[in-house]
Design an enzyme around this catalytic site. Sequence first.
Site, short mmCIF file in Angstrom:
data_model
loop_
_atom_site.label_atom_id
_atom_site.label_comp_id
_atom_site.label_asym_id
_atom_site.label_seq_id
_atom_site.Cartn_x
_atom_site.Cartn_y
_atom_site.Cartn_z
N GLY A 98 0.81 -1.20 -0.02
CA GLY A 98 -0.04 -0.14 0.13
C GLY A 98 0.84 1.23 0.01
CG HIS B 63 -4.35 8.60 4.83
ND1 HIS B 63 -3.45 7.94 3.92
CD2 HIS B 63 -3.99 7.90 6.07
CE1 HIS B 63 -2.31 7.81 4.49
NE2 HIS B 63 -2.71 7.74 5.69
NE ARG C 16 -11.10 2.41 -1.19
CZ ARG C 16 -12.28 3.07 -0.63
NH1 ARG C 16 -13.50 2.56 -0.35
NH2 ARG C 16 -12.53 4.23 -0.40
CG ASP D 182 -10.76 10.52 -3.71
OD1 ASP D 182 -10.38 9.99 -2.61
OD2 ASP D 182 -10.77 9.78 -4.61
#
Length: 734
Positions: A29, A166, A273, A372
Amino acid sequence: MSRLIIVSNRLPVSVARQDDTLTFQPSAGGVATGIGSLAQPTERLWFGWPGIASDRLGSTHKHQITEGLDEHGCKPIFLSSAEMRDYYFGFANRTIWPLFHYFTQYTVFNETYWRAYRNVNEHFCRDMLPLLKPDDRIWVHDYQLMLLPEMLRAKRPDAEIGFFLHIPFPSFELLRLLPWRRELLEGMLGADLIGFHEYEYVRHFLSSVYRISDYEPHLSQLMVHNRLVRVDAFPMGIDYQRFAESSRKPEVLREIDKIKPNEGRQLIISVDRLDYTKGILKRLEAYDWFLKQYPEYRKKVSLVVVAVPSRTKVDVYNELREQIEQIVGHINGEYGTLNWTPISYMYRSLPFDRLAALYALADVALITPLRDGMNLVAKEYVACQQDKEHPGILILSEMAGAASELAEAVVINPHDKEAIAAALRQALEMPQAERLRRNRMMQRRLSRYTVARWADDFIQTLDEVKTKQHVHGPAPLRGERRQKLIHTYQAAPQRLMFLDYDGTLVGFVKQPQEARPDAELIDTLKTLLADPANHIVIISGRDRETLTHWFGDLNITLIAEHGAYIRDTEGDWVAQVNPDNEWKEMTRPILELYVDRTPGAFIEEKTFSLVWHCRRSEPDLADLRAQELKDALMGMTANLNIGVFEGAKIVEVKHIGVNKGQAVLPWISRQQWPFIFVAGNDYTDEDMFGVMPENAFTCKIGPGPSRAHYRLNTVSDFRTLLAAMAAHCPRSET
Ligand code: ADQ
């Protein structure tokens, strides 16, 4: 060398169990890659959930998992399926995730979820503590662990802790909906450095801190219980080299050959995703619109939609999957022909080589999240555009954090299907030279601020904050310093103590008259006063009536209005300067004007001063008005014997000869005191600290710079200290 401790919900190694065999699969990741290539190699330890619910594991398995993970530098936090259900699928993904992405319609406020979230954060804290060393640096990641920094801080006050979020941090208007907003902010503020992807999120966070908590940020910094905390933007990057060089890999070239579309057909990709924040439905609607508006593109383009399964235990994700499949079916049914399918849909995760091949092949990447935090797919796609003959071009939503760094992409509003359709046309038609020029600029930036630089930058800044914390300011009054104070107190035959009232002996409340002393405080004072060695002076900005009402029955000296009036233990109030109050009539109308213009503000009148309070007003407006008021008053008082002072949520106009420093001087010079103790919390107390002899114990209560030698963080810390002194008084010894 200090170790780096990473904490995240999931470990970068997935543990899977087939029958009785355990397998350990490292996953590269973003965070793991960044940490893996830090410029300064450090010993690392990673805490997180290993991926299997603990109720499905016996003690042998747990032991094997712990040992297996040890080889990867990981420590498991074992969580049961019930914990995962309420903490992860509950509070994290049904409350914080939707709310922080502005999806209030999906946000669930559920007390059980909240409790589980708090408990799991505590569980992380509990499991970590025995394994921590004093000089470890701890880096906590993301929205699942927002309470953890403060929990760790409570147990390790001096630890070096960083926190990175995040996902976006929403505006105050959204955050205020959350019943547990204050707890989340306090949790994050346990860190020394709080990082976000974008400055916009920093701004939102600071504005919420200002409105919800008691801390006042200044230029991205704030003092939290006397600890400097910094808040800043660190836009996460990618492993640029890995993506940029991927198309030279034979495995990737083989993949490219396999999936290459028919000659002459342009390929558009959509990769995320499967999440409602990614805007997949709106994207498909816009593609539908594009095919309708510009029929000449039918059969000339193909859209490949890759959706990675995600959070399938949360209902809305399953509903979204069905809706996506329906609309894909609808578009393919509407426009498809025997030899042309408008959309190829894949609901799965792809191995790196396949993903890199798709990126390299695609003429256009259509990345249109509704919100996002960053969006790494957009960056990865740009990095993969290395073919000078056939460079692809990115269409990116302005709602992605990445949009501020990828300004040369075709930037669109993800809700505007007309604009997306037009952007698709623009991208498909864009000349090669223009694509190359735009990509080159973005690639230059991405190759500089890589994920390794991001991690390095964060860690370095964290170290800097820690160093800065130690540089200046009063020393914490604990440990040996506290023992010395108590020891000097015990040994002294005569003691003099000056105690400020508001913010020192009692906490602040919205209405000043409500801050009366409680029974516990009166009791402590009585105990101290019972010792004939103690001379106690309460010195306050309050008026005579209030102080008499609260303390008149005690054998105590009172100083009112910052030194304007003094009342000795048994005497009457004596004025220290001649009241000459003409200035009040001149300045009052201005103060009144600023009360009218600032909802929540009010004026407090004292004999030698007028105070404009704005504690109850909207903070930004209050700040603005306080500055304007100060300027207006300065102009008109320049030639008078009065001063204008700005304090915590107040502007005060007062007689210049009156201050706490002047007021305490006669006591100090009366005799040689073997013990002097002075406690206060605001700018008016600095005058007292400034005139004290070197041997005095001067103590500032709360954050901020001060002339005092020592500091206690809170009123409650100070009262504990007073109680400790009282415990040495004769009355308590009987
Ligand atoms: P995500 O919401 O998961 O991350 P993103 O930043 O795009 O979003 O990261 C997705 C990652 O998954 C990328 O590295 C990509 O390569 C990978 N991926 C995507 N599709 C894949 C597929 N089909 N198969 C395999 N891998 C695939 C959260 C926040 C983001 C923030 C990141 C990092 O929501 O806003 O950018 O964390 O902080």
